[in-house]
Write a protein that holds these residues in place. Structure first.
Motif, PDB file in Angstrom:
ATOM      1  N   GLY A 243      -8.385  16.476  21.111  1.00 28.69           N
ATOM      2  CA  GLY A 243      -8.328  15.067  20.747  1.00 28.69           C
ATOM      3  C   GLY A 243      -8.804  14.825  19.318  1.00 28.69           C
ATOM      4  O   GLY A 243      -9.648  15.553  18.798  1.00 28.69           O
ATOM      5  N   ILE A 244      -8.220  13.818  18.688  1.00 29.88           N
ATOM      6  CA  ILE A 244      -8.660  13.357  17.366  1.00 29.88           C
ATOM      7  C   ILE A 244      -8.676  11.839  17.422  1.00 29.88           C
ATOM      8  O   ILE A 244      -7.662  11.210  17.730  1.00 29.88           O
ATOM      9  CB  ILE A 244      -7.720  13.824  16.238  1.00 29.88           C
ATOM     10  N   ILE A 245      -9.817  11.247  17.131  1.00 24.54           N
ATOM     11  CA  ILE A 245      -9.938   9.795  17.162  1.00 24.54           C
ATOM     12  C   ILE A 245      -9.583   9.242  15.787  1.00 24.54           C
ATOM     13  O   ILE A 245     -10.123   9.668  14.772  1.00 24.54           O
ATOM     14  CB  ILE A 245     -11.367   9.364  17.548  1.00 24.54           C
ATOM     15  N   GLN A 246      -8.668   8.289  15.771  1.00 23.99           N
ATOM     16  CA  GLN A 246      -8.278   7.626  14.526  1.00 23.99           C
ATOM     17  C   GLN A 246      -8.961   6.262  14.476  1.00 23.99           C
ATOM     18  O   GLN A 246      -8.507   5.300  15.090  1.00 23.99           O
ATOM     19  CB  GLN A 246      -6.758   7.474  14.446  1.00 23.99           C
ATOM     20  N   ARG A 247     -10.056   6.194  13.737  1.00 24.68           N
ATOM     21  CA  ARG A 247     -10.819   4.948  13.635  1.00 24.68           C
ATOM     22  C   ARG A 247     -10.295   4.073  12.497  1.00 24.68           C
ATOM     23  O   ARG A 247      -9.821   4.567  11.491  1.00 24.68           O
ATOM     24  CB  ARG A 247     -12.302   5.254  13.394  1.00 24.68           C
ATOM     25  N   GLU A 248     -10.399   2.771  12.694  1.00 27.27           N
ATOM     26  CA  GLU A 248     -10.007   1.830  11.650  1.00 27.27           C
ATOM     27  C   GLU A 248     -11.117   1.736  10.604  1.00 27.27           C
ATOM     28  O   GLU A 248     -12.301   1.622  10.938  1.00 27.27           O
ATOM     29  CB  GLU A 248      -9.746   0.449  12.246  1.00 27.27           C
ATOM     30  N   PHE A 249     -10.732   1.808   9.328  1.00 29.95           N
ATOM     31  CA  PHE A 249     -11.676   1.693   8.224  1.00 29.95           C
ATOM     32  C   PHE A 249     -11.058   0.817   7.138  1.00 29.95           C
ATOM     33  O   PHE A 249      -9.848   0.603   7.088  1.00 29.95           O
ATOM     34  CB  PHE A 249     -11.984   3.073   7.613  1.00 29.95           C
ATOM     35  N   ASN A 250     -11.914   0.314   6.258  1.00 23.22           N
ATOM     36  CA  ASN A 250     -11.435  -0.273   5.012  1.00 23.22           C
ATOM     37  C   ASN A 250     -11.253   0.876   4.022  1.00 23.22           C
ATOM     38  O   ASN A 250     -12.203   1.293   3.358  1.00 23.22           O
ATOM     39  CB  ASN A 250     -12.431  -1.287   4.456  1.00 23.22           C
ATOM     40  N   LEU A 251     -10.055   1.414   3.979  1.00 26.47           N
ATOM     41  CA  LEU A 251      -9.800   2.521   3.077  1.00 26.47           C
ATOM     42  C   LEU A 251      -9.709   2.006   1.647  1.00 26.47           C
ATOM     43  O   LEU A 251      -9.636   0.805   1.389  1.00 26.47           O
ATOM     44  CB  LEU A 251      -8.519   3.252   3.477  1.00 26.47           C
ATOM     45  N   ALA A 252      -9.697   2.929   0.707  1.00 27.79           N
ATOM     46  CA  ALA A 252      -9.798   2.539  -0.694  1.00 27.79           C
ATOM     47  C   ALA A 252      -8.645   1.658  -1.144  1.00 27.79           C
ATOM     48  O   ALA A 252      -8.841   0.694  -1.874  1.00 27.79           O
ATOM     49  CB  ALA A 252      -9.885   3.784  -1.578  1.00 27.79           C
ATOM     50  N   GLY A 253      -7.422   1.962  -0.722  1.00 33.44           N
ATOM     51  CA  GLY A 253      -6.341   1.122  -1.199  1.00 33.44           C
ATOM     52  C   GLY A 253      -4.963   1.584  -0.783  1.00 33.44           C
ATOM     53  O   GLY A 253      -4.777   2.653  -0.209  1.00 33.44           O
ATOM     54  N   PHE A 254      -4.010   0.734  -1.113  1.00 29.95           N
ATOM     55  CA  PHE A 254      -2.603   0.986  -0.824  1.00 29.95           C
ATOM     56  C   PHE A 254      -1.792   0.377  -1.953  1.00 29.95           C
ATOM     57  O   PHE A 254      -2.035  -0.762  -2.376  1.00 29.95           O
ATOM     58  CB  PHE A 254      -2.220   0.356   0.520  1.00 29.95           C
ATOM     59  N   LYS A 255      -0.819   1.134  -2.467  1.00 31.42           N
ATOM     60  CA  LYS A 255       0.035   0.656  -3.551  1.00 31.42           C
ATOM     61  C   LYS A 255       1.493   0.946  -3.214  1.00 31.42           C
ATOM     62  O   LYS A 255       1.818   2.050  -2.771  1.00 31.42           O
ATOM     63  CB  LYS A 255      -0.318   1.339  -4.880  1.00 31.42           C
ATOM     64  N   THR A 256       2.329  -0.035  -3.440  1.00 33.09           N
ATOM     65  CA  THR A 256       3.758   0.177  -3.261  1.00 33.09           C
ATOM     66  C   THR A 256       4.516  -0.690  -4.259  1.00 33.09           C
ATOM     67  O   THR A 256       4.049  -1.762  -4.656  1.00 33.09           O
ATOM     68  CB  THR A 256       4.209  -0.146  -1.822  1.00 33.09           C
ATOM     69  N   ALA A 257       5.651  -0.191  -4.681  1.00 32.93           N
ATOM     70  CA  ALA A 257       6.501  -0.936  -5.610  1.00 32.93           C
ATOM     71  C   ALA A 257       7.939  -0.518  -5.366  1.00 32.93           C
ATOM     72  O   ALA A 257       8.214   0.637  -4.996  1.00 32.93           O
ATOM     73  CB  ALA A 257       6.100  -0.666  -7.060  1.00 32.93           C
ATOM     74  N   GLY A 258       8.845  -1.447  -5.567  1.00 28.29           N
ATOM     75  CA  GLY A 258      10.245  -1.111  -5.335  1.00 28.29           C
ATOM     76  C   GLY A 258      11.174  -2.208  -5.808  1.00 28.29           C
ATOM     77  O   GLY A 258      10.748  -3.253  -6.327  1.00 28.29           O
ATOM     78  N   LEU A 259      12.436  -1.956  -5.598  1.00 25.78           N
ATOM     79  CA  LEU A 259      13.486  -2.876  -6.025  1.00 25.78           C
ATOM     80  C   LEU A 259      14.479  -3.054  -4.887  1.00 25.78           C
ATOM     81  O   LEU A 259      15.017  -2.073  -4.369  1.00 25.78           O
ATOM     82  CB  LEU A 259      14.201  -2.321  -7.263  1.00 25.78           C
ATOM     83  N   ASP A 260      14.705  -4.307  -4.495  1.00 19.51           N
ATOM     84  CA  ASP A 260      15.704  -4.637  -3.482  1.00 19.51           C
ATOM     85  C   ASP A 260      16.917  -5.250  -4.166  1.00 19.51           C
ATOM     86  O   ASP A 260      16.775  -6.164  -4.995  1.00 19.51           O
ATOM     87  CB  ASP A 260      15.140  -5.625  -2.456  1.00 19.51           C
TER      88      ASP A 260
END
Length: 336
Positions: A140-157
């Protein structure tokens, strides 16, 4: 329960394997018990992962705080006067989230636990990893919720549509061409590991569903009650997992003759669908008859077996793509 496909970082470790990953793996009582049992039976001492489907439940965190985000978007709609009934829409977006609420990935947890100079007993990541005490297999591996450092995304529709007719050359009816596409320029997640900020580039890996380019186009024709439409869906080429790609590149740096991993490169995939409908008026009611073919050329998901393939499954496919193959349908809708 919640089960995920996980590649054990300790797979292949022996009592003689060098490096801190192997040393931390050997420190596990279950792997020690396995080696002792193998030695007693006269078998080669080797830890071999027996299955990739691992119990991995999610867990909450009372210390969570709200996310904050900076977003930027700009778009334009173009309807040129020289090309009537043509519309082009272009939208660019750039999203950056701080203190993003998410869970550490299973591979990140294993990496932070075992690829560290900190002893497993003192490593907080290791407290969420459970192993069988008799053979060391992941249980088993427990995936706990955290305030991780960040998330970045960019794109063109991009979306384009052109409506026209060919009456001038004797072809009746109304025509419509439509194109919708997404270009992904950036998709990164980051978190604070034991030795500092760890940034993961997930752009272009099927395991995260982040295609660099994917699109849908259609050509339709309508004349009175009859409608015909051809739709083409395009999935750009993609890697199974950038983690696997980076592991291969690092290994190849010291092993020039290393074989390229199977099922790592996933080619571009086209899917074609056909649809037809006919509307009838019956007194005060309307009847629509319709039929179609899904996946005209019988194109299904590339072969992606479970195991070291992160985006695979026990059924050898990934559900992002069509998995059922060519099929026909027929139906009717009555409104009254």
């Amino acid at each position: 329960g919640d089960f995920d496909d996980v590649s054990d970082i300790c797979d292949g470790v022996t009592p003689a394997t060098a490096g801190r990953i192997a040393a931390n793996c050997r420190a596990n009582p279950g792997i020690q018990a396995l080696f002792a049992s193998q030695a007693a039976n006269g078998d080669p001492q080797l830890f071999d992962q027996s299955g990739t489907s691992i119990y991995s439940p999610n867990a909450g965190n009372l210390a969570l705080k709200e996310e904050t985000a900076d977003t930027f978007s700009v778009g334009a709609v173009i309807t040129p006067s020289f090309l009537k009934r043509f519309t082009l829409s272009v939208d660019y977006y750039d999203i950056r989230i701080k203190d993003a609420i998410t869970a550490y990935g299973n591979q990140d947890i294993l990496s932070q636990c075992y690829d560290s100079d900190l002893a497993p007993a003192a490593n907080p990541f290791c407290s969420d990893v459970a192993r069988n005490p008799n053979n060391g297999q992941l249980s088993g591996i427990i995936q706990r919720e955290f305030n991780l450092a960040g998330f970045k995304t960019a794109g063109l529709d991009v979306a384009a549509e052109y409506r026209f007719d060919l009456n001038a050359i004797g072809i009746p009816g109304k025509w419509n061409i439509r194109y919708d596409a997404t270009h992904l320029f950036k998709y990164e997640t980051s978190f604070v590991g034991l030795t500092g900020l760890v940034t993961t580039d997930e752009r272009g890996e099927l395991n995260s569903g982040t295609f660099k380019y994917r699109a849908r186009g259609s050509l339709s024709w309508r004349s009175d009650a009859l409608t015909l439409r051809w739709t083409a869906i395009y999935y750009g080429k993609i890697y199974d997992s950038l983690t696997r790609l980076n592991e291969y590149r690092n290994f190849k740096a010291n092993n020039p003759n290393a074989e390229y991993p199977l099922f790592l490169d996933i080619p571009a995939v086209w899917q074609h669908n056909v649809y037809a409908s006919y509307n009838l008026k019956i007194r005060d009611a309307s009847l629509r008859l319709y039929a179609g073919i899904t996946t005209v050329f019988d194109k299904t998901s590339p072969l992606l077996p479970a195991g070291d393939v992160f985006s695979g499954s026990s059924n050898n496919y990934n559900p992002t793509y069509d998995v059922a193959g060519r099929r026909f349908y027929l139906g009717a809708t009555l409104n009254f």
